[in-house]
Design an enzyme around this catalytic site. Structure first.
Site, PDB file in Angstrom:
ATOM      1  N   ASP A  34       0.570  -1.522   0.405  1.00 51.36           N
ATOM      2  CA  ASP A  34      -0.241   0.141   0.501  1.00 51.36           C
ATOM      3  C   ASP A  34       1.091   1.075   0.060  1.00 51.36           C
ATOM      4  OD1 ASP A  34      -1.922  -2.284   0.410  1.00 51.36           O
ATOM      5  OD2 ASP A  34      -3.144  -0.926   1.815  1.00 51.36           O
ATOM      6  N   ASP A  38       0.731   4.270  -2.670  1.00 53.70           N
ATOM      7  CA  ASP A  38       0.826   5.725  -2.238  1.00 53.70           C
ATOM      8  C   ASP A  38       1.493   6.147  -2.703  1.00 53.70           C
ATOM      9  OD1 ASP A  38      -1.807   4.876  -1.257  1.00 53.70           O
ATOM     10  OD2 ASP A  38      -1.332   4.780   0.625  1.00 53.70           O
ATOM     11  N   SER A  83     -13.266   6.362  -1.420  1.00 47.73           N
ATOM     12  CA  SER A  83     -12.335   6.024  -0.288  1.00 47.73           C
ATOM     13  C   SER A  83     -11.554   7.152   0.158  1.00 47.73           C
ATOM     14  CB  SER A  83     -11.008   5.331  -1.184  1.00 47.73           C
ATOM     15  OG  SER A  83     -10.553   6.363  -1.934  1.00 47.73           O
ATOM     16  N   LEU A  84     -10.505   7.116   0.999  1.00 51.60           N
ATOM     17  CA  LEU A  84      -9.589   8.039   2.312  1.00 51.60           C
ATOM     18  C   LEU A  84      -9.347   8.634   1.519  1.00 51.60           C
ATOM     19  CD1 LEU A  84     -11.101   6.674   5.507  1.00 51.60           C
ATOM     20  CD2 LEU A  84     -12.261   8.807   4.666  1.00 51.60           C
ATOM     21  N   GLU A 114     -10.979   5.841  14.717  1.00 49.56           N
ATOM     22  CA  GLU A 114     -11.474   4.021  14.848  1.00 49.56           C
ATOM     23  C   GLU A 114      -9.987   2.672  14.118  1.00 49.56           C
ATOM     24  OE1 GLU A 114     -14.640   4.219  12.119  1.00 49.56           O
ATOM     25  OE2 GLU A 114     -16.322   4.614  13.669  1.00 49.56           O
ATOM     26  N   LYS A 116      -8.235   0.964  11.062  1.00 47.37           N
ATOM     27  CA  LYS A 116      -8.899   0.631   9.676  1.00 47.37           C
ATOM     28  C   LYS A 116      -7.993  -1.074   9.360  1.00 47.37           C
ATOM     29  CE  LYS A 116      -8.081   2.843   4.937  1.00 47.37           C
ATOM     30  NZ  LYS A 116      -7.910   1.690   4.707  1.00 47.37           N
ATOM     31  N   ASP A 118      -7.908  -4.253   7.211  1.00 47.40           N
ATOM     32  CA  ASP A 118      -7.358  -4.369   5.834  1.00 47.40           C
ATOM     33  C   ASP A 118      -8.482  -5.925   5.096  1.00 47.40           C
ATOM     34  OD1 ASP A 118      -5.763  -4.258   4.016  1.00 47.40           O
ATOM     35  OD2 ASP A 118      -4.334  -4.911   5.246  1.00 47.40           O
ATOM     36  N   ARG A 137     -17.675  -2.588  -3.444  1.00 49.43           N
ATOM     37  CA  ARG A 137     -17.522  -1.578  -3.620  1.00 49.43           C
ATOM     38  C   ARG A 137     -17.288  -1.253  -5.169  1.00 49.43           C
ATOM     39  NH1 ARG A 137     -12.797   1.334  -1.250  1.00 49.43           N
ATOM     40  NH2 ARG A 137     -11.697   1.030  -2.544  1.00 49.43           N
ATOM     41  N   GLU A 173     -16.484  -3.653   6.574  1.00 46.98           N
ATOM     42  CA  GLU A 173     -15.826  -4.281   5.712  1.00 46.98           C
ATOM     43  C   GLU A 173     -15.248  -5.719   6.152  1.00 46.98           C
ATOM     44  OE1 GLU A 173     -13.485  -2.152   4.384  1.00 46.98           O
ATOM     45  OE2 GLU A 173     -11.903  -2.537   3.618  1.00 46.98           O
ATOM     46  N   TYR A 225     -18.541   0.045  10.389  1.00 49.44           N
ATOM     47  CA  TYR A 225     -18.665   1.406  10.731  1.00 49.44           C
ATOM     48  C   TYR A 225     -18.450   2.758  10.061  1.00 49.44           C
ATOM     49  CZ  TYR A 225     -16.281   0.601   6.420  1.00 49.44           C
ATOM     50  OH  TYR A 225     -15.796   0.569   5.115  1.00 49.44           O
ATOM     51  N   LYS A 288     -12.155  10.223  11.978  1.00 47.24           N
ATOM     52  CA  LYS A 288     -13.859  11.613  11.468  1.00 47.24           C
ATOM     53  C   LYS A 288     -14.323  12.440  12.296  1.00 47.24           C
ATOM     54  CE  LYS A 288     -15.576   6.256   9.051  1.00 47.24           C
ATOM     55  NZ  LYS A 288     -16.159   5.028   9.748  1.00 47.24           N
ATOM     56  N   LYS A 312      -2.091   6.151   8.133  1.00 48.69           N
ATOM     57  CA  LYS A 312      -1.187   4.343   7.442  1.00 48.69           C
ATOM     58  C   LYS A 312      -0.354   4.535   8.670  1.00 48.69           C
ATOM     59  CE  LYS A 312      -3.720   3.402   4.117  1.00 48.69           C
ATOM     60  NZ  LYS A 312      -3.755   2.521   1.792  1.00 48.69           N
ATOM     61  N   CYS A 406      17.282 -27.642 -11.670  1.00 46.76           N
ATOM     62  CA  CYS A 406      17.203 -28.185 -10.394  1.00 46.76           C
ATOM     63  C   CYS A 406      18.679 -28.834  -9.058  1.00 46.76           C
ATOM     64  CB  CYS A 406      16.088 -29.526  -9.369  1.00 46.76           C
ATOM     65  SG  CYS A 406      16.185 -29.745  -7.914  1.00 46.76           S
ATOM     66  N   CYS A 409      18.745 -31.839  -7.670  1.00 47.08           N
ATOM     67  CA  CYS A 409      19.535 -33.567  -8.246  1.00 47.08           C
ATOM     68  C   CYS A 409      19.720 -32.553 -10.108  1.00 47.08           C
ATOM     69  CB  CYS A 409      17.992 -34.446  -8.067  1.00 47.08           C
ATOM     70  SG  CYS A 409      16.752 -33.360  -9.197  1.00 47.08           S
ATOM     71  N   CYS A 424      10.638 -29.350  -9.213  1.00 47.80           N
ATOM     72  CA  CYS A 424      10.780 -29.366 -10.306  1.00 47.80           C
ATOM     73  C   CYS A 424      10.593 -31.241 -10.502  1.00 47.80           C
ATOM     74  CB  CYS A 424      11.958 -30.412  -9.140  1.00 47.80           C
ATOM     75  SG  CYS A 424      13.336 -31.766  -9.211  1.00 47.80           S
ATOM     76  N   CYS A 430      14.119 -37.060  -5.959  1.00 48.67           N
ATOM     77  CA  CYS A 430      14.871 -36.118  -5.904  1.00 48.67           C
ATOM     78  C   CYS A 430      14.887 -35.767  -4.396  1.00 48.67           C
ATOM     79  CB  CYS A 430      13.540 -34.283  -6.409  1.00 48.67           C
ATOM     80  SG  CYS A 430      14.691 -32.732  -6.196  1.00 48.67           S
TER      81      CYS A 430
END
Ligand code: IVH
Length: 670
Positions: A34, A38, A83-84, A114, A116, A118, A137, A173, A225, A288, A312, A406, A409, A424, A430
């Protein structure tokens, strides 16, 4: 940057962000963190401000991302699901507070903080106390109707209690607790399948499953929420959430009302530490404005509310040198590249290695031995390489080629078109694959031979005493006593442990054989359906698919497993050693359901679906997978599949609850 460079960069960023949006929302397989996302978005925003003439009409800065899912009905949201705005630092948060204070003319603002979560945003509608609709969404403007899937989530009430509003929308969520996630991954490891990267991906993938019965098996959870209603019943956000809680809706218990930004920052500090003790992942805090009136006054920008912001938590990042890349070979032959790092401190632990997952991931990072790389760790999660510091790349280091053979082997690796992983193919010779299979065979959920253990498997293999599971059963005291540091007592213990394992039931033997994709549950299903190994070995792909929970891929793998002569020879040897290859069919408890055919769908409160099926079968009834004119009853739980329900109604098949099933069983005396 000159205008033409800016134009180019702006276009590249837009394309890249669009791709990441697609990966995140549609495929549920994000390939960057994320934080990285961002950063890219911020760079784009900055360039668009500097060079507004180059801003694209469909720029990722203008929309929420996401798309709808094929096969579901799409619907326009009553209110856009925005979104926020988000930030990673306290100064920006203070700026947010200043903006709010300036536009409202107030000295101090009351906020609600609150956690958040994920997960995956969802909008749920209640009419007269009943859950009537749930929509994803999607792209923020329109989403997919996934009501049946959402109803399978255990903690979402299908009916409300108390003094609820007659009509409202509530958003929240959907997510998965770490424990549930780990359990799911454990099952995948047992089945020899690659694991999921994080709970969010599974939660999001689960909602896209078209069969609600499948969704019901995922340990999903939900937090709500945000409440929307047309009567302006509540003057404060916190009051609306409290009310929602009193109607039985799952609202977070961790939220707090804070007066002024300093109290907000205190809350952030508190949870930056405490979040690791939670049973689920949180990636930040949503702040909020509490007053609904002020919320309305502040309003929205094109994309986000002006009355809320997400802070975040920063995951810790360090940079270090990549000393080399090694390749691990798993029990199923899957190859995992591993970054060998110059040791570096991250969140209190020394990190020396990090998984590079697969060839795609290496190519994406364009990672090369000698590079300086960024390593990131968020709490409990395994360290991850998030990028390469190109500025520090030594001159002339060549691109990293993936291995073709591999490392253990020497066999040439294979890779199926649809898979990210190389394998493999030398499964029977192996070394790590062979030892891995032996370890799996003696494991607790398979033959449960505790006196052997992983280390001894390795020793027995190296000394050429055990190469296949059947070799355990020909081991003698003498063989063992010849090993270094082996005493009489331990040797006897080992031989006894192996001997005792011969009483393990068929399903465990089958699981222990380590057939790819055959985990504990699949082994159980196969053992019950085919009763003995000969019938299973002879089954056609179609017959295998007819078994509950067995799909094309598993069926084909099992079918081809038993078409290899060395596998059949091994089965013969294990049989000869006296292992059980026949299932004990559940004893009949009665005949009250003789000749009756049942179909089951949905989630139940008192019994699991397997328990209910077992009840039907042990009283002479038959379970079928689809509703037909021959079906006598449809045992219906909450979140019942819509197609089954429709068919039952059309054919006049009666629906019964779990209690009614028990009544039917009990009412006729055998
Ligand atoms: S409020 C207009 N509250 O984060 C208000 N969102 O980046 C929008 N999220 O789409 C949402 N926890 O999926 C809100 N306590 C919380 C949240 C939360 C997680 C998610 C949600 C939202 C995204 C915004």
């Amino acid at each position: 940057m000159n205008p033409s460079e800016a134009k180019q960069r702006l276009e590249n960023l837009s394309n890249e962000l669009q791709l990441h949006n697609y990966r995140y929302y549609v495929l549920a397989e994000p390939s960057i963190s994320d934080f990285e996302f961002d950063q890219l978005l911020k760079e784009l925003e900055y360039l668009e401000n500097q060079f507004p003439e180059f801003k694209l009409a469909d720029s990722p800065t203008q929309k929420v991302g996401g798309q709808t899912i094929d096969g579901f009905i799409t619907e326009k949201h009553k209110r856009a699901m925005l979104s926020l705005g988000n930030t990673y630092n306290e100064d920006e948060l203070r700026e947010f507070d200043e903006r709010v204070r300036n536009s409202t003319g107030l000295n101090e603002i009351e906020y609600v903080c609150e956690l958040k979560i994920d997960g995956l945003a969802i909008s749920v509608f209640y009419e007269n106390g009943e859950l009537v609709k749930a929509v994803t969404r999607g792209d923020g403007i329109q989403g997919d109707i996934v009501t049946e899937n959402v109803k399978t989530i255990r903690n979402i009430p299908k009916k409300l209690k108390g003094n609820f509003l007659p009509s409202f929308e509530v958003r929240g969520e959907i997510f998965m607790h770490r424990k549930g996630f780990e359990r799911l991954n454990e099952q995948r490891i047992q089945a020899g399948e690659p694991t999921y990267a994080n709970p969010r991906n599974v939660a999001s993938g689960s909602l896209k499953i078209k069969d609600s019965n499948e969704v019901a098996k995922r340990p999903l959870d939900i937090f709500l929420y945000q409440l929307y209603e047309d009567q302006n019943t509540f003057s404060k956000h916190s009051d609306s959430i409290e009310a929602a809680g009193s109607w039985g809706l799952p609202v977070p218990g961790t939220s707090k009302t804070c007066i002024g930004i300093d109290q907000v920052i205190e809350f952030l500090h508190e949870w930056d530490n405490k979040r690791h003790d939670l049973s689920f992942d949180t990636d930040g805090v949503v702040i909020k404005v509490n007053s609904k009136r002020l919320q309305e006054e502040l309003g929205f920008t094109a994309k986000t509310p002006r009355w809320a912001i997400a802070y975040k938590f920063q995951t810790e990042t360090a940079s270090t040198k990549l000393l080399g890349i090694t390749y691990q070979v798993g029990r199923t032959g899957a190859i995992t590249p591993v970054a060998e790092l110059q040791p570096v401190q991250l969140l209190g632990t020394t990190v020396k290695r990090a998984s590079l997952h697969n060839a795609n991931e290496m190519a994406r990072l364009d990672i090369r031995v000698g590079d300086t790389v960024f390593v990131e760790k968020g709490g409990e999660i395994i360290p991850k390489i998030v990028g390469v510091d190109l500025a520090l790349r030594p001159k002339d280091i060549p691109p990293q080629a993936y291995i073709t053979h591999c490392p253990e082997c020497g066999s040439e690796l294979t890779r199926q078109e649809s898979e990210a992983q190389h394998y493999c193919p030398n499964e029977d010779h192996c070394p790590p694959q062979v030892v891995g299979k032996l370890e799996h065979f003696i494991g607790r959920k398979a033959m449960d031979i505790q006196s052997v253990g992983s280390e001894l498997c390795e020793t027995l293999y190296r000394n050429n005493l055990v190469r296949k599971p059947s070799d355990f059963y020909t081991l003698t005291m003498e063989n063992l006593l010849n090993l270094e540091r082996m005493g009489e007592k331990s040797a006897r213990n080992i031989v006894e442990g192996i001997e005792n394992s011969k009483t393990q039931p068929f399903e465990r033997v089958l699981f222990g054989m380590g057939i790819r994709y055959v985990g504990e549950t699949v082994a159980k299903k196969l053992a019950q359906a085919f009763v003995n190994i000969d019938k299973l070995a002879q089954a056609s792909v179609e017959e295998l698919i007819a078994v509950d929970e067995i799909g094309q891929r598993i069926a084909e793998t099992v079918h081809s497993y038993f078409r290899q002569t060395d596998h059949m020879a091994e089965v013969q040897k294990l049989k000869g050693a006296g292992l059980i290859f026949e299932a004990v069919i559940a004893e009949k408890k009665g005949h009250s359901l003789n000749g009756k055919s049942f179909v089951i769908s949905g989630v139940f409160e008192k019994y699991s679906r397997d328990e209910l099926k077992e009840m039907v079968e042990s009283h002479g009834g038959k379970m079928a997978s689809g509703v037909t004119s021959k079906t006598d009853y449809l045992i219906a739980g909450s979140g019942i599949g819509p197609s089954k329900l429709e068919k039952a109604e059309k054919l006049g098949v009666p629906l019964i609850s779990e209690d009614q099933l028990i009544e039917i069983i009990g009412s006729s005396i055998d």
